[in-house]
Design an enzyme around this catalytic site. Structure first.
Site, PDB file in Angstrom:
ATOM      1  N   ASP A 108      -2.289 -14.774  -4.311  1.00 53.90           N
ATOM      2  CA  ASP A 108      -2.745 -15.744  -5.307  1.00 53.90           C
ATOM      3  C   ASP A 108      -3.913 -15.119  -6.064  1.00 53.90           C
ATOM      4  O   ASP A 108      -4.139 -13.911  -5.959  1.00 53.90           O
ATOM      5  CB  ASP A 108      -3.148 -17.073  -4.641  1.00 53.90           C
ATOM      6  CG  ASP A 108      -4.247 -16.907  -3.598  1.00 53.90           C
ATOM      7  OD1 ASP A 108      -4.916 -15.837  -3.587  1.00 53.90           O
ATOM      8  OD2 ASP A 108      -4.465 -17.832  -2.799  1.00 53.90           O
ATOM      9  N   HIS A 167       0.714   3.957  -3.021  1.00 50.84           N
ATOM     10  CA  HIS A 167       0.281   5.333  -2.775  1.00 50.84           C
ATOM     11  C   HIS A 167       1.372   6.356  -3.098  1.00 50.84           C
ATOM     12  O   HIS A 167       1.055   7.506  -3.409  1.00 50.84           O
ATOM     13  CB  HIS A 167      -0.232   5.492  -1.340  1.00 50.84           C
ATOM     14  CG  HIS A 167      -1.595   4.912  -1.146  1.00 50.84           C
ATOM     15  ND1 HIS A 167      -2.515   5.419  -0.246  1.00 50.84           N
ATOM     16  CD2 HIS A 167      -2.213   3.873  -1.749  1.00 50.84           C
ATOM     17  CE1 HIS A 167      -3.632   4.702  -0.306  1.00 50.84           C
ATOM     18  NE2 HIS A 167      -3.461   3.761  -1.203  1.00 50.84           N
ATOM     19  N   THR A 192      -6.045  -9.217  -2.975  1.00 45.93           N
ATOM     20  CA  THR A 192      -5.946 -10.562  -2.391  1.00 45.93           C
ATOM     21  C   THR A 192      -5.159 -10.494  -1.081  1.00 45.93           C
ATOM     22  O   THR A 192      -5.295 -11.354  -0.215  1.00 45.93           O
ATOM     23  CB  THR A 192      -5.298 -11.540  -3.398  1.00 45.93           C
ATOM     24  OG1 THR A 192      -5.524 -12.873  -2.973  1.00 45.93           O
ATOM     25  CG2 THR A 192      -3.813 -11.307  -3.554  1.00 45.93           C
ATOM     26  N   THR A 240     -10.223 -11.519   0.988  1.00 47.51           N
ATOM     27  CA  THR A 240     -10.102 -12.967   0.776  1.00 47.51           C
ATOM     28  C   THR A 240      -9.870 -13.667   2.115  1.00 47.51           C
ATOM     29  O   THR A 240      -9.362 -13.046   3.058  1.00 47.51           O
ATOM     30  CB  THR A 240      -8.914 -13.298  -0.163  1.00 47.51           C
ATOM     31  OG1 THR A 240      -7.691 -12.843   0.446  1.00 47.51           O
ATOM     32  CG2 THR A 240      -9.079 -12.630  -1.524  1.00 47.51           C
ATOM     33  N   ASP A 249     -14.620  -2.950  -6.525  1.00 43.02           N
ATOM     34  CA  ASP A 249     -14.356  -4.374  -6.787  1.00 43.02           C
ATOM     35  C   ASP A 249     -15.473  -4.945  -7.664  1.00 43.02           C
ATOM     36  O   ASP A 249     -15.230  -5.674  -8.628  1.00 43.02           O
ATOM     37  CB  ASP A 249     -14.285  -5.170  -5.469  1.00 43.02           C
ATOM     38  CG  ASP A 249     -13.188  -4.672  -4.537  1.00 43.02           C
ATOM     39  OD1 ASP A 249     -12.032  -4.587  -4.979  1.00 43.02           O
ATOM     40  OD2 ASP A 249     -13.487  -4.362  -3.373  1.00 43.02           O
ATOM     41  N   ARG A 296       0.825  -1.216   0.000  1.00 44.27           N
ATOM     42  CA  ARG A 296       0.000   0.000   0.000  1.00 44.27           C
ATOM     43  C   ARG A 296       0.860   1.267   0.000  1.00 44.27           C
ATOM     44  O   ARG A 296       0.567   2.242  -0.709  1.00 44.27           O
ATOM     45  CB  ARG A 296      -0.937  -0.036   1.220  1.00 44.27           C
ATOM     46  CG  ARG A 296      -1.900   1.130   1.275  1.00 44.27           C
ATOM     47  CD  ARG A 296      -2.975   0.934   2.353  1.00 44.27           C
ATOM     48  NE  ARG A 296      -3.544   2.222   2.699  1.00 44.27           N
ATOM     49  CZ  ARG A 296      -3.534   2.768   3.908  1.00 44.27           C
ATOM     50  NH1 ARG A 296      -3.004   2.112   4.926  1.00 44.27           N
ATOM     51  NH2 ARG A 296      -4.058   3.944   4.133  1.00 44.27           N
TER      52      ARG A 296
END
Length: 320
Positions: A243, A44, A188, A236, A264, A40
């Site tokens: 994955d 960013h 994920t 997830t 999403d 992240r």
């Protein structure tokens, strides 16, 4: 000494320093389970790039401006000072590694440490010197956060729907629809937190965790225990494993313990995004290939390299 005075020897010593830093970062990320926040931070730093601005560092991108105020305090960057603090000891121990390179290296290591593809990274980014390099919050056609995407409507770019919002944001950086879907697949990894984005009710710690984010949940790709910090809501079930499980959303069926945002949802509802979403659900290999390509591009957005073409590290077997 005298030997290091030759440019070749100096360059070799620099590469060696980068290799040692990378090995130690892989180990640190693997032991502390901090992969998601490293991804992240790098995203960013890169994500305020504007391809219509030629000048550096005004064009934004991977230049380490995120470590400075006011950018580190933007709403979209809530919680990221934790990641900068994780990296400070590495910067002190390996002073030859630039901040912009270190941030992008940590993200590539995070993908690798969680079972994802090895990104063919390039190094040699020039660092922004101070907060004057931070883009203005409204400078990228968005209401705030200098052009980073919004999780929820209303969208700061003025888009009426999430698919248009994603295209407004990512086309400005030079990405196409396939890259948008591939990069979204990095969800994920990791979680959203009430205390950061505020998009979920789940917050820090076991008491506020979802059924997948408690400290006892088996989420690592190697089956080992450990989650870093408990809490939040993940996209997830195995959110420390890189994955293609993000793309299994339609096959999984609805699960109130997992996060799925309007942005999403757009990936399997928009007619042009959906073929890529389906392809990545079908083939993890296709996802990894497209993801590695998009991640590499993202890591170089807006960067100025010295030497001009940058440098790569020699291929090594993973030290995990």
């Amino acid at each position: 000494g005298g030997r290091l005075a030759t440019p070749t020897a100096r360059a070799m010593a620099k590469v060696e320093e980068y290799v040692r830093c990378k090995q130690e970062l892989l180990k640190f990320i693997n032991e502390t389970n901090c992969a998601p926040i490293m991804v992240r931070l790098a995203w960013h730093d890169s994500g305020n790039f504007d391809k219509s601005i030629p000048e550096w560092p005004q064009r934004g991108g991977a230049n380490a401006s995120i470590i400075f105020e006011p950018e580190i305090n933007f709403g979209a960057n809530a919680g990221l000072s934790k990641a900068v603090n994780f990296l400070k000891p590495f910067k002190a121990k390996y002073p030859g590694v630039g901040w912009a390179d270190l941030i992008q290296m940590a993200s590539a290591c995070a993908i690798e440490a969680t079972g994802g593809p090895k990104i063919p990274m390039r190094y040699g980014r020039v660092d922004a010197k101070d907060g004057s390099a931070c883009p203005e919050p409204k400078s990228r056609g968005t209401a705030d956060n200098a052009g980073l995407p919004d999780a929820m409507p209303p969208f700061g770019c003025g888009a009426q729907d999430p698919a248009t919002h994603l295209r407004n944001i990512f086309y400005r950086m030079g990405f196409d629809d396939e890259a948008i879907v591939a990069l979204s697949g990095a969800h994920t990894l990791g979680r959203a937190f009430k205390e950061r984005s505020g998009t979920v009710e789940n917050g820090y710690g076991d008491a506020k965790a979802s059924k997948y984010t408690r400290s006892t949940c088996p989420v690592r790709h190697d089956g080992a225990s450990g989650v870093g910090m408990a809490g939040g809501k993940s996209w997830t079930p195995n959110w420390l494993t890189f994955d293609n499980s993000y793309f299994q959303f339609l096959k999984r069926g609805s699960d109130d313990d997992l996060l799925w945002l309007p942005t999403d949802d757009a990936l399997h509802k928009d007619a042009k995004f959906k073929p890529f979403f389906d392809k990545f659900a079908e083939s993890q290999e296709a996802f990894f290939e497209a993801y590695a390509r998009a991640h590499k591009k993202l890591s170089e957005l807006g960067s100025k390299f010295e030497p001009g073409e940058g440098f790569a590290l020699p291929a090594t077997s993973s030290k995990l």
